[in-house]
Design an enzyme around this catalytic site. Structure first.
Site, mmCIF file in Angstrom:
data_model
loop_
_atom_site.group_PDB
_atom_site.id
_atom_site.type_symbol
_atom_site.label_atom_id
_atom_site.label_comp_id
_atom_site.label_asym_id
_atom_site.label_seq_id
_atom_site.Cartn_x
_atom_site.Cartn_y
_atom_site.Cartn_z
ATOM 1 C CG ASP A 36 -2.556 -1.013 1.332
ATOM 2 O OD1 ASP A 36 -2.748 -1.791 0.385
ATOM 3 O OD2 ASP A 36 -2.413 -2.000 2.100
ATOM 4 C CG ASP A 177 -6.848 -3.258 -0.279
ATOM 5 O OD1 ASP A 177 -7.164 -3.986 1.081
ATOM 6 O OD2 ASP A 177 -6.064 -2.843 -0.853
#
Ligand code: DX5
Ligand code: ZN
Length: 222
Positions: A36, A177
């Site tokens: 991320d 996600d």
């Protein structure tokens, strides 16, 4: 149905035990490492950058799955030294040049993925289907681990699978996600997801052992 794959969210890993964690992932056949990248503009958080990506590639053979939560990602692709075979997701809300950006990812031999925040409709993909290898459906608003699933996103996963199949794009990956817990993962698989970001609510759950969590997660997404 596309086989299911696990991509653990490395922002949730215990950095002090990284080498050990990565060898468990290799032994357990983990398919990707989800990275991320947050820029403090597109999302209200800063985390994981270009050096972290470089370090991950040195420490593990597992291909990266980059999730770029950054503004104007098309101008920054060169920073990441993208490797063939990696997944690279950029947010459709963060670029005015989605088609060009997806092509630029493929030119590097990587797999191009469009990431969609919970409120973003699937129709943004109408004219880029030929340029896509995957769609990343955010099941929480991006920026932080440990949030709760937004229920409407389960319908969105099913809608996305149907949308792709009906248009002849059944081979396109659907990544999910955000709060992909053991329980939610099972529902997401049933809805048609095939790439699962495993964070604090599954593989990195504090109350379980890493290997046991992976085994339990595999079972949930079979
Ligand atoms: C944001 C992250 C988070 C998180 C996933 O893009 O990828 O969604 O780390 O793990 P959870 O939601 O289970 O903490
Ligand atoms: Zn992510």
């Amino acid at each position: 149905m596309i086989p299911s794959k696990i991509t653990p969210s490395m922002m949730c890993a215990d950095l002090a035990r990284l080498p050990e964690t990565l060898s468990v992932f290799t032994e357990e056949g983990i398919e990707y490492l989800h990275i991320d990248v947050m820029d403090g503009h597109f999302v209200n958080n800063l985390c994981l950058g270009t050096d972290f990506c470089r370090q991950m590639r040195r420490m593990s053979e597992i291909p990266l799955d980059l999730h770029l939560m950054i503004e104007e990602p098309e101008k920054k692709l060169d920073w990441f030294d993208i490797q063939p075979g990696e997944f690279v997701a950029l947010h459709v809300e963060a670029t005015n040049h989605l088609q060009r950006a997806l092509c630029a990812i493929r030119e590097r031999g990587a797999k191009a993925m469009a990431a969609l925040c919970p409120a973003t409709p699937l129709s943004v993909l109408d004219y880029v289907l030929d340029d896509l290898d995957g769609v990343l459906i955010m099941t929480v608003n991006p920026g932080f681990a440990g949030q709760k699933l937004i229920p409407a996103t389960l319908d969105k996963i099913a809608d996305c699978r149907r949308y792709l199949d009906e248009r002849g794009y059944g081979h396109v990956t659907i990544e999910v996600d955000g709060n992909v817990s053991f329980e939610n993962a099972e529902k997401m698989r049933a809805a048609g997801a095939d790439l699962f970001v495993a964070g604090t609510s599954s593989v990195f759950a504090k109350d379980g052992d890493l290997r046991e969590n992976i085994a339990k997660f595999r079972k949930a997404i079979r």
